[in-house]
Design a protein around this motif. Structure first.
Motif, PDB file in Angstrom:
ATOM      1  N   THR A 158      53.760 -14.079 -59.554  1.00 28.77           N
ATOM      2  CA  THR A 158      52.918 -14.924 -58.576  1.00 28.77           C
ATOM      3  C   THR A 158      51.504 -14.553 -58.833  1.00 28.77           C
ATOM      4  O   THR A 158      50.803 -15.001 -58.190  1.00 28.77           O
ATOM      5  CB  THR A 158      53.404 -14.778 -57.052  1.00 28.77           C
ATOM      6  N   ASP A 159      51.183 -13.397 -59.484  1.00 25.43           N
ATOM      7  CA  ASP A 159      49.898 -12.904 -59.639  1.00 25.43           C
ATOM      8  C   ASP A 159      49.423 -13.269 -61.286  1.00 25.43           C
ATOM      9  O   ASP A 159      50.016 -13.051 -62.084  1.00 25.43           O
ATOM     10  CB  ASP A 159      50.044 -11.509 -59.761  1.00 25.43           C
ATOM     11  N   GLN A 160      48.548 -14.202 -61.091  1.00 27.98           N
ATOM     12  CA  GLN A 160      47.988 -14.953 -62.240  1.00 27.98           C
ATOM     13  C   GLN A 160      47.811 -13.888 -63.605  1.00 27.98           C
ATOM     14  O   GLN A 160      48.124 -14.253 -64.626  1.00 27.98           O
ATOM     15  CB  GLN A 160      46.828 -15.997 -62.421  1.00 27.98           C
ATOM     16  N   ALA A 161      47.137 -12.753 -63.091  1.00 27.68           N
ATOM     17  CA  ALA A 161      46.694 -11.919 -64.290  1.00 27.68           C
ATOM     18  C   ALA A 161      48.024 -11.388 -64.905  1.00 27.68           C
ATOM     19  O   ALA A 161      48.154 -10.939 -66.145  1.00 27.68           O
ATOM     20  CB  ALA A 161      45.936 -10.849 -63.723  1.00 27.68           C
ATOM     21  N   GLU A 162      49.069 -10.857 -64.087  1.00 27.00           N
ATOM     22  CA  GLU A 162      50.332 -10.183 -64.530  1.00 27.00           C
ATOM     23  C   GLU A 162      50.960 -11.350 -65.129  1.00 27.00           C
ATOM     24  O   GLU A 162      51.905 -10.936 -66.255  1.00 27.00           O
ATOM     25  CB  GLU A 162      50.940  -9.694 -63.284  1.00 27.00           C
ATOM     26  N   ARG A 163      51.103 -12.688 -64.745  1.00 28.22           N
ATOM     27  CA  ARG A 163      51.835 -13.744 -65.303  1.00 28.22           C
ATOM     28  C   ARG A 163      51.356 -13.787 -66.938  1.00 28.22           C
ATOM     29  O   ARG A 163      52.059 -13.861 -67.703  1.00 28.22           O
ATOM     30  CB  ARG A 163      51.636 -14.976 -64.721  1.00 28.22           C
TER      31      ARG A 163
ATOM     32  N   VAL B  50      64.186 -19.546 -58.864  1.00 26.08           N
ATOM     33  CA  VAL B  50      64.267 -18.250 -59.959  1.00 26.08           C
ATOM     34  C   VAL B  50      65.872 -18.023 -60.028  1.00 26.08           C
ATOM     35  O   VAL B  50      66.082 -17.492 -61.173  1.00 26.08           O
ATOM     36  CB  VAL B  50      63.169 -17.144 -59.342  1.00 26.08           C
ATOM     37  N   GLU B  51      66.302 -17.917 -58.946  1.00 23.47           N
ATOM     38  CA  GLU B  51      68.067 -17.387 -59.116  1.00 23.47           C
ATOM     39  C   GLU B  51      68.715 -18.184 -60.158  1.00 23.47           C
ATOM     40  O   GLU B  51      69.369 -17.669 -60.925  1.00 23.47           O
ATOM     41  CB  GLU B  51      68.553 -17.235 -57.576  1.00 23.47           C
TER      42      GLU B  51
ATOM     43  N   MET C 264      63.593 -12.464 -68.362  1.00 26.43           N
ATOM     44  CA  MET C 264      64.524 -11.506 -67.823  1.00 26.43           C
ATOM     45  C   MET C 264      64.482 -10.151 -67.518  1.00 26.43           C
ATOM     46  O   MET C 264      65.016  -9.439 -67.008  1.00 26.43           O
ATOM     47  CB  MET C 264      66.241 -11.812 -68.445  1.00 26.43           C
ATOM     48  N   MET C 265      63.313  -9.742 -68.405  1.00 27.08           N
ATOM     49  CA  MET C 265      62.860  -8.293 -68.189  1.00 27.08           C
ATOM     50  C   MET C 265      61.464  -8.207 -67.914  1.00 27.08           C
ATOM     51  O   MET C 265      61.242  -7.260 -66.742  1.00 27.08           O
ATOM     52  CB  MET C 265      63.048  -7.599 -69.485  1.00 27.08           C
ATOM     53  N   TYR C 266      60.321  -8.859 -67.982  1.00 22.52           N
ATOM     54  CA  TYR C 266      59.217  -8.549 -67.540  1.00 22.52           C
ATOM     55  C   TYR C 266      58.976  -8.797 -66.212  1.00 22.52           C
ATOM     56  O   TYR C 266      58.431  -8.080 -65.294  1.00 22.52           O
ATOM     57  CB  TYR C 266      58.214  -9.561 -68.252  1.00 22.52           C
ATOM     58  N   PRO C 267      59.721  -9.692 -65.329  1.00 23.11           N
ATOM     59  CA  PRO C 267      59.581  -9.878 -63.968  1.00 23.11           C
ATOM     60  C   PRO C 267      60.082  -8.680 -63.190  1.00 23.11           C
ATOM     61  O   PRO C 267      59.518  -8.599 -61.867  1.00 23.11           O
ATOM     62  CB  PRO C 267      60.215 -11.071 -63.679  1.00 23.11           C
ATOM     63  N   VAL C 268      60.761  -7.787 -63.895  1.00 24.58           N
ATOM     64  CA  VAL C 268      61.206  -6.747 -63.002  1.00 24.58           C
ATOM     65  C   VAL C 268      59.923  -5.764 -62.739  1.00 24.58           C
ATOM     66  O   VAL C 268      60.096  -5.106 -61.663  1.00 24.58           O
ATOM     67  CB  VAL C 268      62.276  -5.620 -64.106  1.00 24.58           C
TER      68      VAL C 268
END
Length: 123
Positions: free
Chosen positions: A51-56, A16-17, A42-46
Motif C-alpha cells: 500500500t506504500d507506493q515507494a515500497e510497491r 489478496v487472499e 508471493m515473497m516481497y509482500p512479506v
C-alpha cells in the motif's frame, strides 16, 4: 519436460487472499509442467508494504530484475491487472517468451492432480 525458470505474473491487489491462493495454484501448475516457478508477489509482500507506493515500486523493480534471469513469463488468470500489464510490457521489451494461461487451465490441471492423489492408497 523441464521448462526452466518461469516468471509467474498473476493478480495480487484486491482480494489478496484469493489472489495468493490462485498464485499458489499457478506455481503448482508450473511445477507440474516441469518448470521452476518464480512468483515475486508471493515473497516481497512479506517484507514490503504494497500500500506504500515507494515500497510497491521497489517490489516491482526487484520482480522485473528477477524476470530478466527467467527463461519465460506466464501471464496467469483471466484478467490482466495494472501490475501484470507492467510485467507484460517489460517481458516483451526484453524479448521474453510469453505464455497466457487461463484460470480454468490451471484449476482443471491442479484439481485433476489432487483428485488422483486423494484416490491413492498408501501401504
Amino acid at each position: 519436460m523441464m521448462t526452466g525458470l518461469v516468471y509467474i505474473a498473476s493478480p495480487y491487489a484486491g482480494d489478496v487472499e484469493a489472489n495468493l491462493a490462485f498464485s499458489g495454484q499457478a506455481g503448482r501448475f508450473c511445477m507440474m509442467q516441469g518448470g521452476i516457478p518464480v512468483i515475486p508477489h508471493m515473497m516481497y509482500p512479506v517484507f514490503l508494504d504494497d500500500t506504500d507506493q515507494a515500497e510497491r515500486r521497489l517490489g516491482m523493480e526487484m520482480g522485473l530484475r528477477l524476470m530478466e534471469v527467467c527463461d519465460c513469463v506466464w501471464i496467469c488468470g483471466d484478467r490482466v491487472s495494472a501490475g501484470m500489464r507492467q510485467e507484460l510490457t517489460f517481458a516483451n521489451r526484453i524479448g521474453k517468451e510469453v505464455r497466457f494461461v487461463s484460470q480454468d487451465e490451471i484449476a482443471v490441471s491442479v484439481n485433476n492432480r489432487q483428485m488422483r492423489l486423494t484416490g491413492m492408497e498408501i501401504g
